[in-house]
Scaffold this motif. Structure first.
Motif, PDB file in Angstrom:
ATOM      1  N   THR A  73       0.841  -1.194   0.000  1.00 23.38           N
ATOM      2  CA  THR A  73       0.000   0.000   0.000  1.00 23.38           C
ATOM      3  C   THR A  73       0.878   1.246   0.000  1.00 23.38           C
ATOM      4  OG1 THR A  73      -0.111  -0.129   2.419  1.00 23.38           O
ATOM      5  CG2 THR A  73      -1.905  -1.143   1.182  1.00 23.38           C
ATOM      6  N   TYR A  74       0.384   2.273  -0.630  1.00 19.71           N
ATOM      7  CA  TYR A  74       1.113   3.536  -0.686  1.00 19.71           C
ATOM      8  C   TYR A  74       1.145   4.189   0.696  1.00 19.71           C
ATOM      9  CZ  TYR A  74       0.875   3.399  -5.800  1.00 19.71           C
ATOM     10  OH  TYR A  74       1.015   3.057  -7.119  1.00 19.71           O
ATOM     11  N   ASP A  75       2.163   5.049   0.892  1.00 21.85           N
ATOM     12  CA  ASP A  75       2.210   5.903   2.073  1.00 21.85           C
ATOM     13  C   ASP A  75       2.786   7.252   1.638  1.00 21.85           C
ATOM     14  OD1 ASP A  75       4.991   5.622   1.913  1.00 21.85           O
ATOM     15  OD2 ASP A  75       5.064   4.037   3.424  1.00 21.85           O
ATOM     16  N   ASN A  76       3.231   8.039   2.587  1.00 24.52           N
ATOM     17  CA  ASN A  76       3.743   9.379   2.252  1.00 24.52           C
ATOM     18  C   ASN A  76       5.252   9.486   2.428  1.00 24.52           C
ATOM     19  OD1 ASN A  76       3.531   9.073   5.004  1.00 24.52           O
ATOM     20  ND2 ASN A  76       3.122  11.238   5.405  1.00 24.52           N
ATOM     21  N   VAL A  77       5.944   8.307   2.493  1.00 29.52           N
ATOM     22  CA  VAL A  77       7.400   8.317   2.666  1.00 29.52           C
ATOM     23  C   VAL A  77       8.030   7.529   1.508  1.00 29.52           C
ATOM     24  CG1 VAL A  77       9.307   7.947   4.282  1.00 29.52           C
ATOM     25  CG2 VAL A  77       7.022   8.391   5.160  1.00 29.52           C
ATOM     26  N   THR A 125       4.144  13.799  -7.706  1.00 30.82           N
ATOM     27  CA  THR A 125       3.419  12.938  -6.780  1.00 30.82           C
ATOM     28  C   THR A 125       1.939  12.918  -7.147  1.00 30.82           C
ATOM     29  OG1 THR A 125       4.982  13.397  -5.000  1.00 30.82           O
ATOM     30  CG2 THR A 125       2.838  12.532  -4.361  1.00 30.82           C
ATOM     31  N   SER A 126       1.346  11.739  -7.072  1.00 29.18           N
ATOM     32  CA  SER A 126      -0.084  11.610  -7.354  1.00 29.18           C
ATOM     33  C   SER A 126      -0.871  12.022  -6.111  1.00 29.18           C
ATOM     34  CB  SER A 126      -0.423  10.170  -7.752  1.00 29.18           C
ATOM     35  OG  SER A 126      -1.808   9.997  -7.885  1.00 29.18           O
ATOM     36  N   HIS A 127      -1.351  13.261  -6.093  1.00 30.48           N
ATOM     37  CA  HIS A 127      -2.140  13.730  -4.957  1.00 30.48           C
ATOM     38  C   HIS A 127      -3.519  13.084  -4.939  1.00 30.48           C
ATOM     39  CE1 HIS A 127       0.803  16.719  -3.676  1.00 30.48           C
ATOM     40  NE2 HIS A 127       0.984  17.002  -4.960  1.00 30.48           N
ATOM     41  N   GLU A 128      -3.931  12.592  -6.094  1.00 33.08           N
ATOM     42  CA  GLU A 128      -5.197  11.867  -6.144  1.00 33.08           C
ATOM     43  C   GLU A 128      -5.126  10.602  -5.297  1.00 33.08           C
ATOM     44  OE1 GLU A 128      -8.084   9.651  -9.443  1.00 33.08           O
ATOM     45  OE2 GLU A 128      -6.289  10.748 -10.068  1.00 33.08           O
ATOM     46  N   VAL A 129      -3.972   9.913  -5.359  1.00 29.42           N
ATOM     47  CA  VAL A 129      -3.791   8.710  -4.544  1.00 29.42           C
ATOM     48  C   VAL A 129      -3.565   9.097  -3.082  1.00 29.42           C
ATOM     49  CG1 VAL A 129      -2.362   6.659  -4.179  1.00 29.42           C
ATOM     50  CG2 VAL A 129      -2.905   7.401  -6.498  1.00 29.42           C
ATOM     51  N   LEU A 130      -2.781  10.151  -2.835  1.00 27.88           N
ATOM     52  CA  LEU A 130      -2.518  10.581  -1.462  1.00 27.88           C
ATOM     53  C   LEU A 130      -3.819  10.902  -0.722  1.00 27.88           C
ATOM     54  CD1 LEU A 130       0.647  12.900  -1.468  1.00 27.88           C
ATOM     55  CD2 LEU A 130       0.382  10.627  -0.453  1.00 27.88           C
ATOM     56  N   CYS A 131      -4.782  11.482  -1.413  1.00 27.90           N
ATOM     57  CA  CYS A 131      -6.037  11.849  -0.754  1.00 27.90           C
ATOM     58  C   CYS A 131      -6.840  10.637  -0.311  1.00 27.90           C
ATOM     59  CB  CYS A 131      -6.886  12.708  -1.696  1.00 27.90           C
ATOM     60  SG  CYS A 131      -6.197  14.354  -1.988  1.00 27.90           S
ATOM     61  N   LYS A 132      -6.503   9.467  -0.845  1.00 25.61           N
ATOM     62  CA  LYS A 132      -7.210   8.252  -0.449  1.00 25.61           C
ATOM     63  C   LYS A 132      -6.531   7.533   0.713  1.00 25.61           C
ATOM     64  CE  LYS A 132      -9.051   7.520  -5.073  1.00 25.61           C
ATOM     65  NZ  LYS A 132      -9.181   6.603  -6.230  1.00 25.61           N
ATOM     66  N   LEU A 133      -5.384   8.051   1.146  1.00 25.76           N
ATOM     67  CA  LEU A 133      -4.670   7.459   2.274  1.00 25.76           C
ATOM     68  C   LEU A 133      -5.256   7.980   3.580  1.00 25.76           C
ATOM     69  CD1 LEU A 133      -0.974   7.751   0.985  1.00 25.76           C
ATOM     70  CD2 LEU A 133      -2.526   5.795   0.789  1.00 25.76           C
ATOM     71  N   PRO A 134      -4.905   7.341   4.708  1.00 28.34           N
ATOM     72  CA  PRO A 134      -5.327   7.890   6.009  1.00 28.34           C
ATOM     73  C   PRO A 134      -4.876   9.336   6.169  1.00 28.34           C
ATOM     74  CG  PRO A 134      -4.448   5.675   6.278  1.00 28.34           C
ATOM     75  CD  PRO A 134      -4.203   6.061   4.847  1.00 28.34           C
ATOM     76  N   ILE A 135      -5.570  10.058   6.999  1.00 24.78           N
ATOM     77  CA  ILE A 135      -5.335  11.500   7.123  1.00 24.78           C
ATOM     78  C   ILE A 135      -3.891  11.811   7.483  1.00 24.78           C
ATOM     79  CG2 ILE A 135      -5.982  13.575   8.410  1.00 24.78           C
ATOM     80  CD1 ILE A 135      -8.768  12.448   8.674  1.00 24.78           C
TER      81      ILE A 135
END
Length: 218
Positions: free
Chosen positions: A19-23, A82-92
Motif C-alpha cells: 500500500t502507498y504511504d507518504n514516505v 506525486t499523485s495527490h489523487e492517490v494521497l487523498c485516499k490514504l489515512p489522514i
C-alpha cells in the motif's frame, strides 16, 4: 490503467503490491500517467544505471506497463510528480508528503518523533531512516547460476525418464509379449515344444527290416 490499487480505501503499487504511504511508498507519476511507489521506481533507476556501466548520459525510466520512457530529474525519482489523487485516499496522517531524498544507492528520510525516554514531553527527536535500493549487476548472478543449474537438472531428469521408459519397455516384452508369443507358437507358456513320441506302428516297421537282414536262415 492510470491508477493501481487493491481496494478503494488502500491503493497499492502494482510492482510490489504494498500500500502507498507518504514516505518511501509515495505514489509517483510517470510521463505516461502510470503510478508506482517511490521505492520501486528508485530500484528501477538503480538497475538502469547498472546496465549503463557508468557510461553517463541522461537516465530514463521505462514504464513496466507500456515501456514509455520518462526522463528523470537530476534529483532522481524523489523529484518526480506525486499523485495527490492517490494521497487523498490514504489515512489522514499520510496525506502530507514527507521529504525523501536520494543519497547514493539509498533513499533517506528524516523523521522527528517525540522523545518518550528523556527530556520534556514536547521535545521532538529527529532521526534519519535510509533503505538500500542498490542495483548492482552482481545481484543477477545467482539468478543466472540457478537457471544454468536448473537446465542441467532438467537434462538429467530427461535421461532418467528415458532410462525408466526403456526399463518399462523391456519388462513389457519379457512379462507380457514374450509369453504371448510362446502361447501362439508352441501352445504353452514355456516356449518348449513337447517331444514327439513315436507310435508302436512306426517302431514295428523299423524293426522288421533289421530282423530280415540279420536272419541266419536267409
Amino acid at each position: 490503467w492510470h491508477e493501481q490499487k487493491g481496494t478503494d480505501e488502500e491503493p497499492e503499487c502494482s510492482i510490489c503490491y504494498n500500500t502507498y504511504d507518504n514516505v518511501f511508498k509515495t505514489p509517483k507519476v510517470l510521463d505516461c500517467t502510470h503510478t508506482f511507489c517511490l521505492e520501486c521506481l528508485s530500484r528501477l533507476m538503480a538497475i538502469s544505471l547498472a546496465d549503463q556501466d557508468g557510461t553517463g548520459g541522461t537516465t530514463q525510466l521505462y514504464c513496466p506497463f507500456c515501456r514509455h520512457p520518462t526522463l528523470l530529474p537530476k534529483e532522481g525519482p524523489p523529484a518526480l510528480a506525486t499523485s495527490h489523487e492517490v494521497l487523498c485516499k490514504l489515512p489522514i496522517h499520510q496525506q502530507q508528503e514527507e521529504s525523501v531524498w536520494l543519497e547514493g544507492e539509498k533513499l533517506c528520510y528524516k523523521s522527528s518523533k517525540q522523545n518518550r525516554g528523556s527530556g520534556p514531553p514536547d521535545s521532538p527527536t529527529a532521526f534519519c531512516i535510509c533503505i538500500d535500493i542498490g542495483g548492482s549487476k552482481t545481484v543477477a548472478a545467482p539468478v543466472q547460476t540457478r537457471r544454468r543449474t536448473s537446465g542441467v537438472m532438467g537434462r538429467l531428469s530427461d535421461w532418467k525418464r528415458m532410462i525408466l521408459f526403456f526399463v518399462l519397455m523391456v519388462l513389457l516384452v519379457v512379462v507380457v509379449l514374450w509369453p504371448l508369443q510362446c502361447v501362439f507358437s508352441t501352445g504353452n507358456m514355456r516356449c518348449m515344444r513337447e517331444p514327439i513320441q513315436p507310435s508302436p506302428t512306426a517302431i514295428s516297421s523299423t524293426l522288421i527290416p533289421l530282423t530280415r537282414v540279420f536272419d541266419p536262415k536267409g
